[in-house]
Design a protein around this motif. Sequence first.
Motif, PDB file in Angstrom:
ATOM      1  N   ASN A 142       0.809  -1.226   0.000  1.00  0.00           N
ATOM      2  CA  ASN A 142       0.000   0.000   0.000  1.00  0.00           C
ATOM      3  C   ASN A 142       0.843   1.278   0.000  1.00  0.00           C
ATOM      4  O   ASN A 142       0.309   2.370   0.155  1.00  0.00           O
ATOM      5  CB  ASN A 142      -0.950   0.014   1.198  1.00  0.00           C
ATOM      6  CG  ASN A 142      -0.227   0.011   2.539  1.00  0.00           C
ATOM      7  OD1 ASN A 142       0.924  -0.406   2.624  1.00  0.00           O
ATOM      8  ND2 ASN A 142      -0.904   0.453   3.579  1.00  0.00           N
ATOM      9  N   ASP A 144       1.979   3.661  -2.041  1.00  0.00           N
ATOM     10  CA  ASP A 144       1.714   4.098  -3.421  1.00  0.00           C
ATOM     11  C   ASP A 144       2.545   5.341  -3.741  1.00  0.00           C
ATOM     12  O   ASP A 144       2.015   6.449  -3.879  1.00  0.00           O
ATOM     13  CB  ASP A 144       0.216   4.379  -3.594  1.00  0.00           C
ATOM     14  CG  ASP A 144      -0.156   4.678  -5.037  1.00  0.00           C
ATOM     15  OD1 ASP A 144       0.621   4.296  -5.933  1.00  0.00           O
ATOM     16  OD2 ASP A 144      -1.210   5.300  -5.262  1.00  0.00           O
ATOM     17  N   THR A 181       4.790  -0.046   8.113  1.00  0.00           N
ATOM     18  CA  THR A 181       3.755   0.739   8.771  1.00  0.00           C
ATOM     19  C   THR A 181       3.845   0.515  10.280  1.00  0.00           C
ATOM     20  O   THR A 181       3.941  -0.635  10.733  1.00  0.00           O
ATOM     21  CB  THR A 181       2.354   0.331   8.290  1.00  0.00           C
ATOM     22  OG1 THR A 181       2.292   0.444   6.866  1.00  0.00           O
ATOM     23  CG2 THR A 181       1.286   1.213   8.925  1.00  0.00           C
ATOM     24  N   ASN A 194       5.194  -6.808   6.370  1.00  0.00           N
ATOM     25  CA  ASN A 194       4.120  -7.697   5.922  1.00  0.00           C
ATOM     26  C   ASN A 194       3.836  -8.706   7.038  1.00  0.00           C
ATOM     27  O   ASN A 194       4.319  -8.542   8.159  1.00  0.00           O
ATOM     28  CB  ASN A 194       4.488  -8.399   4.610  1.00  0.00           C
ATOM     29  CG  ASN A 194       5.856  -9.077   4.676  1.00  0.00           C
ATOM     30  OD1 ASN A 194       6.214  -9.658   5.709  1.00  0.00           O
ATOM     31  ND2 ASN A 194       6.619  -8.996   3.601  1.00  0.00           N
TER      32      ASN A 194
END
Length: 220
Positions: A142, A144, A181, A194
């Motif tokens: 994600n 981007d 993240t 991940n």
Amino acid sequence: MSKIGYNIKKLRNVKNLSQQAFADIFNLTRGNISSYEELRAEPKLESIIKIANYFSIPLEHLLTKQLSVNEILNFNDYFNEEGQKKLQKNFANIPFISREAIHHIKEGTFDVQKLDLIAFPMYSSHKFIALELTHEIAAPANVDIPEYTILFFEQVQIDTLHMLDNHFGMFLTNTEIFIGTYNQNKTTINLKLNEWKSEDFNTENLQSFWKLYAKFEKKL
């Protein structure tokens, strides 16, 4: 003597090109590039013009000044001359992780003290590092952000830990780098790439954690 030999080597390093790869672009030989970088010879004007055009660098700059990382990455196009004069005193020299430096991380020979510096307007006393995003850097699906965007990371501070949740960050050591993240759960924080890869935050490895601060995407 011109600065062409120095600048060819600098261009190669920032763009992560071997002598052979650089030579192939301009129909030269690896021996040619080696002789230029060692100041034993200089390329013909025709080749110099091709190099300047290929990297969008003014011919005069390529010949007469030692190029900075900013110039090689065309950062100077973003700030007009008048704006540069006003902001120069506030520009911070930030360590820059180029594609070449990423290879040093994977090889275990990375040294942040030996990184090139990139000048950018920063108005904080906190520690920053810049990174050229490439496919060689592991990142969540994600993220981007276009490849070759320059990302600026701020080193995580103890007093702002409560602001990390769901923000993008980077884990960096002398042998490993990835973007992830931040996830915060009561008293624990981790940076997650991940389902199989994450790093838990603690005060002992504080210097390895960075929070995404800004990005620079050149407008074409």
